[in-house]
Every structure is written in structure tokens, then in C-alpha cells.
Design an enzyme around this catalytic site. Sequence first.
Site, mmCIF file in Angstrom:
data_model
loop_
_atom_site.group_PDB
_atom_site.id
_atom_site.type_symbol
_atom_site.label_atom_id
_atom_site.label_comp_id
_atom_site.label_asym_id
_atom_site.label_seq_id
_atom_site.Cartn_x
_atom_site.Cartn_y
_atom_site.Cartn_z
ATOM 1 N N ARG A 239 0.842 -1.186 0.000
ATOM 2 C CA ARG A 239 0.000 0.000 0.000
ATOM 3 C C ARG A 239 0.885 1.246 0.000
ATOM 4 O O ARG A 239 1.878 1.316 0.737
ATOM 5 C CB ARG A 239 -0.909 0.049 1.233
ATOM 6 C CG ARG A 239 -2.125 -0.857 1.170
ATOM 7 C CD ARG A 239 -3.120 -0.401 0.107
ATOM 8 N NE ARG A 239 -4.313 -1.241 0.028
ATOM 9 C CZ ARG A 239 -4.456 -2.284 -0.803
ATOM 10 N NH1 ARG A 239 -3.500 -2.620 -1.639
ATOM 11 N NH2 ARG A 239 -5.596 -2.963 -0.826
ATOM 12 N N GLU A 268 -3.122 7.056 -5.242
ATOM 13 C CA GLU A 268 -3.142 6.583 -6.632
ATOM 14 C C GLU A 268 -4.542 6.693 -7.229
ATOM 15 O O GLU A 268 -5.519 6.579 -6.490
ATOM 16 C CB GLU A 268 -2.634 5.127 -6.692
ATOM 17 C CG GLU A 268 -3.493 4.137 -5.910
ATOM 18 C CD GLU A 268 -2.898 2.721 -5.889
ATOM 19 O OE1 GLU A 268 -1.717 2.570 -5.541
ATOM 20 O OE2 GLU A 268 -3.661 1.791 -6.217
ATOM 21 N N HIS A 286 -0.215 -0.542 -10.006
ATOM 22 C CA HIS A 286 -0.978 -1.429 -9.111
ATOM 23 C C HIS A 286 -1.392 -2.712 -9.855
ATOM 24 O O HIS A 286 -2.585 -3.015 -9.982
ATOM 25 C CB HIS A 286 -2.200 -0.708 -8.520
ATOM 26 C CG HIS A 286 -2.680 -1.328 -7.231
ATOM 27 N ND1 HIS A 286 -3.273 -0.603 -6.222
ATOM 28 C CD2 HIS A 286 -2.682 -2.616 -6.791
ATOM 29 C CE1 HIS A 286 -3.607 -1.416 -5.230
ATOM 30 N NE2 HIS A 286 -3.245 -2.643 -5.549
HETATM 31 C C1 DGY Z 1 -5.762 -6.038 -2.929
HETATM 32 O O1 DGY Z 1 -6.462 -7.009 -3.221
HETATM 33 O O2 DGY Z 1 -5.805 -5.476 -1.838
HETATM 34 C C2 DGY Z 1 -4.802 -5.586 -3.962
HETATM 35 O O3 DGY Z 1 -4.223 -4.376 -3.663
HETATM 36 C C3 DGY Z 1 -5.420 -5.556 -5.348
HETATM 37 O O4 DGY Z 1 -4.374 -5.955 -6.189
#
Ligand code: DGY
Length: 324
Positions: A239, A268, A286
Site C-alpha cells: 500500500r 493513486e 498497481h
Molecule cells: C488487494 O487485493 O488489496 C490488492 O491491492 C489488489 O491488487
Amino acid sequence: MSRPKILVTRKLPYAVEARLKQDYQPHLNPTDHIFGQDELLSKAQHTDALLVTVTDKIDRVFVEKLPSSVRMIATFSVGYDQIDVLAAQEKGIVVSNTPDVLTNATADITLLLMLGAARGAHAGEAAIRESTWTNWAPTGYLGTEVTGKRLGILGMGRIGQAVARRARAFDMEIHYHNRSRLPANEELGAHYHDTPQSLFSVSDFLSVHAASTPQTRNIVNQETLALLPAGAIFVNAARGDLVDDEALIKALTSGRIAAAGLDVYRGEPNIDPRYRQLSNTFLLPHLGSATQETRDAMGFCALDNLDAFFAGNPPPNLVKPRQT
Ligand code: DGY
């Protein structure tokens, strides 16, 4: 009994939407635009559950405005920092997520980030695309090896462990910090550090795999970055808000941190534009879970959770408010 009504906030893989149509009355989002809060709230009227994802903001204010018909929020993601789970619980709304199914894809992307950052892959790729590659040169495009280096993993959960397994194949020495130490037979030779600071101080490569919580936000900051060995490489597929961007950009600009591989960003997709200007960043949008197989599996996992709930059972991936 009529099939439950599900508001689906984003376009999902074909097979997932097909199953939704078969088993539920879904309100789909074929244009895949991100609903604003008002639109989301108005579409949530008269629905039984929301199928949301990381681009939705399900905060306390929003949860409190939800109609009483909404009894479940299933997120198409392992992370659930976008949802105020406590507010949902207080309103009697059940929350679920999609763990496990994206572990391998996310670990793969982490290795791509490490290798991409270490080998300056973006510069080489740009040279080909822009026709600026003139010849092979003994001193051209020099990166650094991963072999034999110490990899620090902050957060040794499912994804951290999958990264460790892959990194071992590159003959890296694995170090980790976790809230609790893994049982000895699961450590597979990794060195445990009882503080993040101790981990940072030995990490030639540092990869963060922690959830975003009040305790972990900005855990990569000026003080902790200063602990890394000079020339370390930082990667983040977890994150964006684990990182203080100001501090990381300063360390990348000075060369104190040799390179960064980033897949996630604070705010983002509106990332700090300075990351784009730096030649020692390897940047992805991402993509951690972005394979057909994994996105299908995430959708089916979210549906399994909804199915269990509407059959009167607890969802297999029930999410509880985090203990602080
Ligand atoms: C999640 O599932 O939390 C991821 O960040 C998506 O790729």
C-alpha cells in the site's frame, strides 16, 4: 425466494459477472467508471449487498448513510483499508475480503519490482522503444545483482512468505520482521528481527508487505530509510501510504537509496509526479493481482463469501475490525 440484489461497483471478469447474473440480481457497472459517493449511495438503495473494491471509499460517514437493506459488503481485494469495518459492524453489516488467491501473483510482481529496480529495466526498455540504444557497451546500463544480497521483508504473512520462497531461488538471504515470529519450521532459514529498525539496518533490499493501518502508515520514513545500508533498494507492492513519499523521494534523489520499485502509491492513480522524473524508479500501475487467473479467483472468492452469507452461514473470509 427472490435472488438477492447486489450492487457491483466495478466491471468484473466475464466469468465472475456470468455467475453473478445466474445466482443474484446484480446491478453491474459496464462502463467501469468509479462511482462518486452520492452515486454509490443512490445505487445502494434497495440492494442487499455491495460488491466493492479498492477504488471505493466505504468510510464511516458513508456506512452510516447506507440503507438498512444492505447487510453485507464483500470486497474484491485482500486489503480492506478502504472500508471502515468497525462502522459496518456497528451497523450489523458483514464484511468479507479475498485473501490467498492473489498471493502468488502479488509475490511475482514483487520479484519483478526488485529485478526491475535493481537492473534499471525501464531505462533499457525505453532505449529500445525510443531507438536510442546504439550498441552493447561494457559499462552500459549497469545495475546491481540480487544474488547473495540480504532481502528484508516487513510483514511475513502469506504474501511475504511467498516472496521469501521466490527470493530463495535467487540465493538471497532472507530477513524479516513480523508482529509475531513464525514457528521455526516455517521460517525456512529466514532471520527474524524483533523490530522494524533492526530489519531495516540489514536490508540490501527492503520489501514491505504490511496492511495499511494507523500503526503502519508512513513506516517507511526519513528515520527508517536512514537505517538502510547505503545503496539499498526499496520495493512496495502493498500500500502506498506505508511510505512517506517526501522522505523516499529525497533518499532516491540523493542516491542514498539506489532505486525503488513501486506498484502502489499514496493517492493513486494521482501519484507524486516526482517519481516519474527520477531515473532510479521502476514504476507499475498497481498490477499486483492483475492476471486473468487471479482476478477470476478473486471474483469467485468474493462470490463464495456472498453465497455463504445469503445461505445463512458466516462468509469464509469474514473480516473483523483490526485490534489496535
Ligand atoms: C488487494 O487485493 O488489496 C490488492 O491491492 C489488489 O491488487
